[in-house]
Design a protein around this motif. Sequence first.
Motif, PDB file in Angstrom:
ATOM      1  N   LYS A   3      -8.591   6.563  28.818  1.00 44.20           N
ATOM      2  CA  LYS A   3      -9.074   7.949  28.822  1.00 44.20           C
ATOM      3  C   LYS A   3      -9.726   8.251  27.468  1.00 44.20           C
ATOM      4  N   ILE A   4     -10.790   9.021  27.506  1.00 44.30           N
ATOM      5  CA  ILE A   4     -11.498   9.380  26.276  1.00 44.30           C
ATOM      6  C   ILE A   4     -11.114  10.787  25.840  1.00 44.30           C
ATOM      7  N   TYR A   5     -10.886  11.667  26.826  1.00 46.38           N
ATOM      8  CA  TYR A   5     -10.628  13.078  26.538  1.00 46.38           C
ATOM      9  C   TYR A   5      -9.186  13.449  26.865  1.00 46.38           C
ATOM     10  N   ASP A   6      -8.667  14.412  26.139  1.00 42.95           N
ATOM     11  CA  ASP A   6      -7.348  14.948  26.471  1.00 42.95           C
ATOM     12  C   ASP A   6      -7.459  15.924  27.637  1.00 42.95           C
ATOM     13  N   ALA A   7      -8.598  16.630  27.722  1.00 39.77           N
ATOM     14  CA  ALA A   7      -8.769  17.576  28.829  1.00 39.77           C
ATOM     15  C   ALA A   7     -10.237  17.834  29.128  1.00 39.77           C
ATOM     16  N   TYR A   8     -10.519  17.987  30.416  1.00 40.82           N
ATOM     17  CA  TYR A   8     -11.841  18.395  30.885  1.00 40.82           C
ATOM     18  C   TYR A   8     -11.716  19.869  31.243  1.00 40.82           C
ATOM     19  N   VAL A   9     -12.647  20.685  30.767  1.00 36.17           N
ATOM     20  CA  VAL A   9     -12.562  22.133  30.968  1.00 36.17           C
ATOM     21  C   VAL A   9     -13.481  22.567  32.118  1.00 36.17           C
ATOM     22  N   CYS A  43     -13.490  17.884  26.837  1.00 33.72           N
ATOM     23  CA  CYS A  43     -14.806  17.635  27.410  1.00 33.72           C
ATOM     24  C   CYS A  43     -15.264  18.952  28.021  1.00 33.72           C
ATOM     25  N   ILE A  44     -16.357  19.490  27.487  1.00 32.40           N
ATOM     26  CA  ILE A  44     -16.861  20.779  27.944  1.00 32.40           C
ATOM     27  C   ILE A  44     -18.281  20.590  28.454  1.00 32.40           C
ATOM     28  N   LYS A  61     -17.195  11.394  36.337  1.00 34.66           N
ATOM     29  CA  LYS A  61     -16.809  10.368  35.353  1.00 34.66           C
ATOM     30  C   LYS A  61     -15.996  10.969  34.216  1.00 34.66           C
ATOM     31  N   ARG A  62     -16.435  12.126  33.704  1.00 29.60           N
ATOM     32  CA  ARG A  62     -15.719  12.748  32.587  1.00 29.60           C
ATOM     33  C   ARG A  62     -14.319  13.187  33.028  1.00 29.60           C
ATOM     34  N   MET A  63     -14.213  13.700  34.253  1.00 34.25           N
ATOM     35  CA  MET A  63     -12.880  14.100  34.734  1.00 34.25           C
ATOM     36  C   MET A  63     -11.966  12.883  34.808  1.00 34.25           C
ATOM     37  N   GLN A  64     -12.512  11.755  35.270  1.00 37.38           N
ATOM     38  CA  GLN A  64     -11.688  10.545  35.375  1.00 37.38           C
ATOM     39  C   GLN A  64     -11.288  10.016  34.003  1.00 37.38           C
ATOM     40  N   LYS A  65     -12.068  10.346  32.988  1.00 38.77           N
ATOM     41  CA  LYS A  65     -11.762   9.889  31.630  1.00 38.77           C
ATOM     42  C   LYS A  65     -10.941  10.911  30.851  1.00 38.77           C
ATOM     43  N   TRP A 148      -1.087  29.783  23.581  1.00 36.73           N
ATOM     44  CA  TRP A 148      -1.473  28.428  23.155  1.00 36.73           C
ATOM     45  C   TRP A 148      -0.283  27.473  23.154  1.00 36.73           C
ATOM     46  N   LYS A 149       0.910  27.986  22.896  1.00 30.81           N
ATOM     47  CA  LYS A 149       2.104  27.127  22.976  1.00 30.81           C
ATOM     48  C   LYS A 149       2.283  26.628  24.407  1.00 30.81           C
ATOM     49  N   GLN A 150       2.067  27.543  25.386  1.00 29.93           N
ATOM     50  CA  GLN A 150       2.193  27.140  26.794  1.00 29.93           C
ATOM     51  C   GLN A 150       1.126  26.100  27.150  1.00 29.93           C
ATOM     52  N   VAL A 151      -0.098  26.322  26.673  1.00 28.02           N
ATOM     53  CA  VAL A 151      -1.175  25.361  26.953  1.00 28.02           C
ATOM     54  C   VAL A 151      -0.806  24.007  26.366  1.00 28.02           C
ATOM     55  N   ARG A 152      -0.370  23.994  25.107  1.00 23.38           N
ATOM     56  CA  ARG A 152      -0.041  22.731  24.439  1.00 23.38           C
ATOM     57  C   ARG A 152       1.123  22.024  25.115  1.00 23.38           C
ATOM     58  N   TYR A 153       2.065  22.793  25.663  1.00 23.59           N
ATOM     59  CA  TYR A 153       3.202  22.212  26.376  1.00 23.59           C
ATOM     60  C   TYR A 153       2.719  21.342  27.539  1.00 23.59           C
ATOM     61  N   HIS A 154       1.639  21.768  28.203  1.00 26.97           N
ATOM     62  CA  HIS A 154       1.114  21.035  29.357  1.00 26.97           C
ATOM     63  C   HIS A 154       0.114  19.944  28.981  1.00 26.97           C
ATOM     64  N   MET A 155      -0.297  19.926  27.730  1.00 27.79           N
ATOM     65  CA  MET A 155      -1.265  18.928  27.276  1.00 27.79           C
ATOM     66  C   MET A 155      -0.548  17.604  26.999  1.00 27.79           C
ATOM     67  N   PRO A 156      -1.321  16.498  26.979  1.00 20.75           N
ATOM     68  CA  PRO A 156      -0.693  15.213  26.628  1.00 20.75           C
ATOM     69  C   PRO A 156      -0.292  15.238  25.142  1.00 20.75           C
ATOM     70  N   LEU A 157       0.562  14.328  24.762  1.00 27.55           N
ATOM     71  CA  LEU A 157       0.933  14.231  23.340  1.00 27.55           C
ATOM     72  C   LEU A 157      -0.308  13.808  22.568  1.00 27.55           C
ATOM     73  N   THR A 158      -0.504  14.406  21.402  1.00 30.89           N
ATOM     74  CA  THR A 158      -1.681  14.034  20.610  1.00 30.89           C
ATOM     75  C   THR A 158      -1.340  12.831  19.749  1.00 30.89           C
ATOM     76  N   ARG A 159      -2.358  12.053  19.515  1.00 30.33           N
ATOM     77  CA  ARG A 159      -2.236  10.957  18.585  1.00 30.33           C
ATOM     78  C   ARG A 159      -2.899  11.437  17.305  1.00 30.33           C
ATOM     79  N   ARG A 160      -2.110  11.954  16.412  1.00 28.89           N
ATOM     80  CA  ARG A 160      -2.648  12.527  15.163  1.00 28.89           C
ATOM     81  C   ARG A 160      -3.188  11.409  14.295  1.00 28.89           C
ATOM     82  N   HIS A 161      -4.345  11.656  13.726  1.00 29.15           N
ATOM     83  CA  HIS A 161      -4.923  10.669  12.800  1.00 29.15           C
ATOM     84  C   HIS A 161      -4.603  11.139  11.386  1.00 29.15           C
ATOM     85  N   SER A 162      -3.653  10.442  10.741  1.00 28.10           N
ATOM     86  CA  SER A 162      -3.314  10.904   9.394  1.00 28.10           C
ATOM     87  C   SER A 162      -3.622   9.843   8.371  1.00 28.10           C
TER      88      SER A 162
END
Length: 162
Positions: A3-9, A43-44, A61-65, A148-162
Amino acid sequence: DGKIYDAYVIYPKNHTSEANFVEYFVYQIMPDILENKCGYKLCIYGRDIYPGEDAASAVEKRMQKSRRLIMLLTHQLINSKEDAYDRHIALYNALIQNDTKVILLEMDTIRNVENLQESLRFIIKQQGTIKWKEEHTVHPQSPSSKFWKQVRYHMPLTRRHS
């Protein structure tokens, strides 16, 4: 996971006075919170799908990614013929293939859930919606707001780049 995107809007794409706020939300508020402050990749349509691409296959394609599908429920989206294809593909991916979770953001109060297409009613019944209206006046730009907390709860875990 390929997957390339965390979410398709998925949002209404025609221009009415209601769409002005929705577009501002999609192009300004969401990227500011979810991408800049929380580290997600969205992905917007209109920003990440390019002119000249076959829109239908590009959308698919974007939805599948994407790991999630964020659908902005507005009266306009629900009643729109133009947005029906995106909505159909999204709901098909979520329900039939069962591989993509849909996050429903209720931007307008949806009173007649019975009038919605069956697949959408099913998802609403199963998981509910995250309502924007009740708190959009208080800190819409704050990632720590209830919305936004509710939205983030449903989002995949982020891979933070630190």
